[in-house]
Design an enzyme around this catalytic site. Structure first.
Site, PDB file in Angstrom:
ATOM      1  N   CYS A  92       0.243  -1.300   0.179  1.00  0.00           N
ATOM      2  CA  CYS A  92      -0.054   0.288   0.007  1.00  0.00           C
ATOM      3  C   CYS A  92       1.269   1.669   0.124  1.00  0.00           C
ATOM      4  O   CYS A  92       0.139   2.293  -0.412  1.00  0.00           O
ATOM      5  CB  CYS A  92      -1.190  -0.257   0.985  1.00  0.00           C
ATOM      6  SG  CYS A  92      -2.054  -1.487   0.890  1.00  0.00           S
TER       7      CYS A  92
ATOM      8  N   ASN B  58      -9.706  -1.746  -2.151  1.00  0.00           N
ATOM      9  CA  ASN B  58      -8.547  -0.656  -1.810  1.00  0.00           C
ATOM     10  C   ASN B  58      -7.644  -1.739  -3.066  1.00  0.00           C
ATOM     11  O   ASN B  58      -8.456  -2.977  -3.199  1.00  0.00           O
ATOM     12  CB  ASN B  58      -8.229  -1.665   0.060  1.00  0.00           C
ATOM     13  CG  ASN B  58      -6.519  -1.269   0.044  1.00  0.00           C
ATOM     14  OD1 ASN B  58      -6.337  -1.061  -0.916  1.00  0.00           O
ATOM     15  ND2 ASN B  58      -5.793  -2.225   0.910  1.00  0.00           N
TER      16      ASN B  58
ATOM     17  N   HIS C  91      -4.134   6.487   1.569  1.00  0.00           N
ATOM     18  CA  HIS C  91      -4.415   5.490   1.105  1.00  0.00           C
ATOM     19  C   HIS C  91      -5.848   4.432   1.306  1.00  0.00           C
ATOM     20  O   HIS C  91      -6.541   4.542   2.828  1.00  0.00           O
ATOM     21  CB  HIS C  91      -2.911   4.456   1.648  1.00  0.00           C
ATOM     22  CG  HIS C  91      -3.712   2.926   1.260  1.00  0.00           C
ATOM     23  ND1 HIS C  91      -3.743   2.109   0.068  1.00  0.00           N
ATOM     24  CD2 HIS C  91      -3.825   1.889   2.170  1.00  0.00           C
ATOM     25  CE1 HIS C  91      -3.920   1.243  -0.207  1.00  0.00           C
ATOM     26  NE2 HIS C  91      -4.391   1.296   0.767  1.00  0.00           N
TER      27      HIS C  91
HETATM   28  N1  ACO Z   1     -19.230  -9.594   5.090  1.00  0.00           N
HETATM   29  C1  ACO Z   1     -19.807  -9.782   6.582  1.00  0.00           C
HETATM   30  N2  ACO Z   1     -19.530 -10.169   8.064  1.00  0.00           N
HETATM   31  C2  ACO Z   1     -18.325 -10.581   7.923  1.00  0.00           C
HETATM   32  C3  ACO Z   1     -17.383 -10.048   6.971  1.00  0.00           C
HETATM   33  C4  ACO Z   1     -17.440  -9.539   5.367  1.00  0.00           C
HETATM   34  N3  ACO Z   1     -17.578  -9.783   4.321  1.00  0.00           N
HETATM   35  N4  ACO Z   1     -16.238 -10.370   6.864  1.00  0.00           N
HETATM   36  C5  ACO Z   1     -16.236 -10.553   8.546  1.00  0.00           C
HETATM   37  N5  ACO Z   1     -16.906  -9.973   9.164  1.00  0.00           N
HETATM   38  C6  ACO Z   1     -17.415 -10.639  10.000  1.00  0.00           C
HETATM   39  C7  ACO Z   1     -16.666 -11.197  11.129  1.00  0.00           C
HETATM   40  O1  ACO Z   1     -16.877 -12.718  11.274  1.00  0.00           O
HETATM   41  C8  ACO Z   1     -17.295 -11.002  12.429  1.00  0.00           C
HETATM   42  O2  ACO Z   1     -18.317 -11.735  12.913  1.00  0.00           O
HETATM   43  P1  ACO Z   1     -18.196 -12.078  14.041  1.00  0.00           P
HETATM   44  O3  ACO Z   1     -18.102 -10.880  15.625  1.00  0.00           O
HETATM   45  O4  ACO Z   1     -19.788 -12.988  14.416  1.00  0.00           O
HETATM   46  O5  ACO Z   1     -17.083 -13.096  14.705  1.00  0.00           O
HETATM   47  C9  ACO Z   1     -17.831  -9.951  12.198  1.00  0.00           C
HETATM   48  O6  ACO Z   1     -18.265  -9.508  10.647  1.00  0.00           O
HETATM   49  C10 ACO Z   1     -16.514  -8.496  13.043  1.00  0.00           C
HETATM   50  O7  ACO Z   1     -15.168  -8.720  11.920  1.00  0.00           O
HETATM   51  P2  ACO Z   1     -13.881  -7.779  12.454  1.00  0.00           P
HETATM   52  O8  ACO Z   1     -12.801  -8.467  11.729  1.00  0.00           O
HETATM   53  O9  ACO Z   1     -13.891  -7.771  13.762  1.00  0.00           O
HETATM   54  O10 ACO Z   1     -14.183  -6.448  11.353  1.00  0.00           O
HETATM   55  P3  ACO Z   1     -13.863  -4.764  11.833  1.00  0.00           P
HETATM   56  O11 ACO Z   1     -14.927  -4.150  12.032  1.00  0.00           O
HETATM   57  O12 ACO Z   1     -12.438  -5.054  12.543  1.00  0.00           O
HETATM   58  O13 ACO Z   1     -13.907  -4.367  10.023  1.00  0.00           O
HETATM   59  C11 ACO Z   1     -11.977  -4.585   8.561  1.00  0.00           C
HETATM   60  C12 ACO Z   1     -12.555  -5.856  10.026  1.00  0.00           C
HETATM   61  C13 ACO Z   1     -13.087  -4.289   7.994  1.00  0.00           C
HETATM   62  C14 ACO Z   1     -10.974  -5.633   7.995  1.00  0.00           C
HETATM   63  C15 ACO Z   1     -11.183  -3.484   9.296  1.00  0.00           C
HETATM   64  O14 ACO Z   1     -10.223  -4.775  10.364  1.00  0.00           O
HETATM   65  C16 ACO Z   1      -9.717  -3.168   8.196  1.00  0.00           C
HETATM   66  O15 ACO Z   1     -10.902  -2.161   7.629  1.00  0.00           O
HETATM   67  N6  ACO Z   1      -9.024  -3.025   8.960  1.00  0.00           N
HETATM   68  C17 ACO Z   1      -7.386  -3.054   8.324  1.00  0.00           C
HETATM   69  C18 ACO Z   1      -7.823  -2.994   7.369  1.00  0.00           C
HETATM   70  C19 ACO Z   1      -6.000  -2.359   6.623  1.00  0.00           C
HETATM   71  O16 ACO Z   1      -5.862  -0.738   6.345  1.00  0.00           O
HETATM   72  N7  ACO Z   1      -5.010  -3.183   5.423  1.00  0.00           N
HETATM   73  C20 ACO Z   1      -3.927  -2.306   4.797  1.00  0.00           C
HETATM   74  C21 ACO Z   1      -3.901  -2.108   3.417  1.00  0.00           C
HETATM   75  S1  ACO Z   1      -4.126  -3.477   2.758  1.00  0.00           S
HETATM   76  C22 ACO Z   1      -2.628  -3.723   2.305  1.00  0.00           C
HETATM   77  O17 ACO Z   1      -1.864  -3.459   2.843  1.00  0.00           O
HETATM   78  C23 ACO Z   1      -2.401  -5.276   1.382  1.00  0.00           C
END
Ligand code: ACO
Length: 356
Positions: A116, A313, A283
């Site tokens: 990223c 992303n 980003h």
């Molecule tokens: N659809 C429905 N439900 C989902 C999905 C989906 N696609 N994905 C996860 N869930 C569920 C999970 O199973 C979990 O369920 P549970 O509570 O029953 O266990 C619930 O949703 C919550 O999941 P979390 O992972 O806690 O969700 P969160 O609010 O943290 O969001 C996310 C997840 C979007 C990945 C967030 O944490 C994020 O954006 N993190 C940073 C990403 C980032 O910046 N990455 C860096 C760049 S990428 C790179 O470098 C290549």
């Protein structure tokens, strides 16, 4: 005596693959929903490449557009920097593939892999190459085809709109296992031409780059490794280890802390205040992260534009894509002071300060 030089972006271009995929389409092949994706990430749709289209070709299209926009021809380019984490091949890199495609001279090409943060690292590298006096015109490309990570089988036909027959329950259940990552990514390319100019107000003012390998596990791809024989096994594919894994919450918290800090650092280096910034281009990994950075910096929403809702992303492509759009819609007008910031796998992160 040589005049001080500055690196100035003189052209930009983007390329998108043809398949626009809405959240609802994804919800037909796994247990997810438009509502979940929208509220957790801000993403409404993304583009995916069809089979056979790779990041080298997508990057070449963006590069050609950027070179045209700069009023140049491919033979005017002195050096290429290609940032991607989804190259066409392990070897050779995308640099020479792009070179062949767009008909560049035998100029050097660098392939960089800061995920990223690839665009930021590429900008800093290009600036160093220019300031060293070695090169005058740098082509910097960020391009990704994340679709290669997606573990879907029958689901692909539904996603690409070629069929309305949903996959069977076994595949849906398999697709659901990686839903926390697959719904976030899209394919795209962005490119800029950076040229040497005598020092004036416009151009790249400062960069600050950081890496922390201590948290490399927070965002990584476990399968496909030259530590093992062979480098990818059937068992790893079956276990989904060729899909990146991410400690989403950890990366989220880190991102909303380290990106604002990097912006403060470049501003302090240059002696400008956060209030003086006209735009902060963040980003595009998650709308909540972008809004978090905006709030941390105490800036109005209009100064921190986003397009994640349309593209998801796109890793190394997000910043050149957003920058190109801001040039087009006038947000990045003459004289605008822009901070770029990114954070991703590595971890690599940083910020750059640029005057239009
Ligand atoms: N659809 C429905 N439900 C989902 C999905 C989906 N696609 N994905 C996860 N869930 C569920 C999970 O199973 C979990 O369920 P549970 O509570 O029953 O266990 C619930 O949703 C919550 O999941 P979390 O992972 O806690 O969700 P969160 O609010 O943290 O969001 C996310 C997840 C979007 C990945 C967030 O944490 C994020 O954006 N993190 C940073 C990403 C980032 O910046 N990455 C860096 C760049 S990428 C790179 O470098 C290549």
């Amino acid at each position: 005596m040589a005049l001080p030089m500055r690196s100035v972006i003189t052209g930009s271009g983007i390329a998108l693959p043809q398949h626009l995929v809405t959240n609802d389409r994804l919800a037909r092949i796994m247990d997810t929903s438009d509502e979940w994706i929208r509220t957790r990430s801000g993403i409404e749709q993304r583009y995916f490449a069809g089979p056979g289209l790779g990041s080298a070709e997508l990057g070449s299209m963006a590069a050609e557009a950027a070179i045209r926009d700069a009023g140049l021809k491919p033979e005017d380019i002195d050096v290429v920097i290609f940032a991607t984490m989804t190259p066409d091949h392990v070897l050779p890199g995308n640099g020479p593939l792009l070179q062949k495609r767009i008909g560049l001279r035998n100029v050097p090409t660098f392939d960089i892999r800061q995920q990223c943060s690839g665009f930021l690292y590429g900008l800093d590298l290009g600036d160093s190459l220019i300031k060293s006096g070695k090169f005058e015109r740098v082509l910097l490309v960020g391009a990704e085809t994340h679709s290669g990570f997606m573990p879907w089988d029958q689901g692909w036909r539904v996603v690409l709109g070629l069929s309305d027959d949903e996959p069977d329950e076994a595949e849906k259940s398999w697709n659901t296992q990686s839903r926390d990552r697959t719904v976030l990514f899209g394919d795209a390319a962005g490119a800029v031409v950076v040229e040497r100019r005598e020092q004036g107000a416009a151009g790249l003012l400062r960069t600050r780059l950081y890496s922390d390998g201590g948290v490399a596990d927070a965002l990584t791809m476990r399968g496909a490794s030259f530590k093992q024989r062979p480098f990818v096994t059937k068992e790893q594919i079956a276990a989904g280890e060729t899909i990146p894994v991410m400690n989403g919450r950890e990366v989220f918290k880190t991102a909303v802390t380290l990106m604002p800090q990097a912006v403060r650092d470049v501003c302090a280096d240059e002696g400008v205040t956060i209030e003086e910034l006209d735009l902060v281009l963040v980003h595009q990994a998650n709308l909540r992260i972008i809004e978090g950075v905006q709030k941390q910096l105490g800036l109005p929403a209009g100064k921190v534009p986003h397009n994640i809702e349309r593209y998801g992303n796109t890793t190394a492509a997000t910043l050149p894509l957003l920058f190109h759009e801001c040039r087009q819609n006038g947000l990045a007008g003459p004289g605008a002071l822009i901070a770029f910031t990114a954070l991703g796998s590595g971890l690599h992160w940083g910020a750059a300060l640029y005057r239009m």
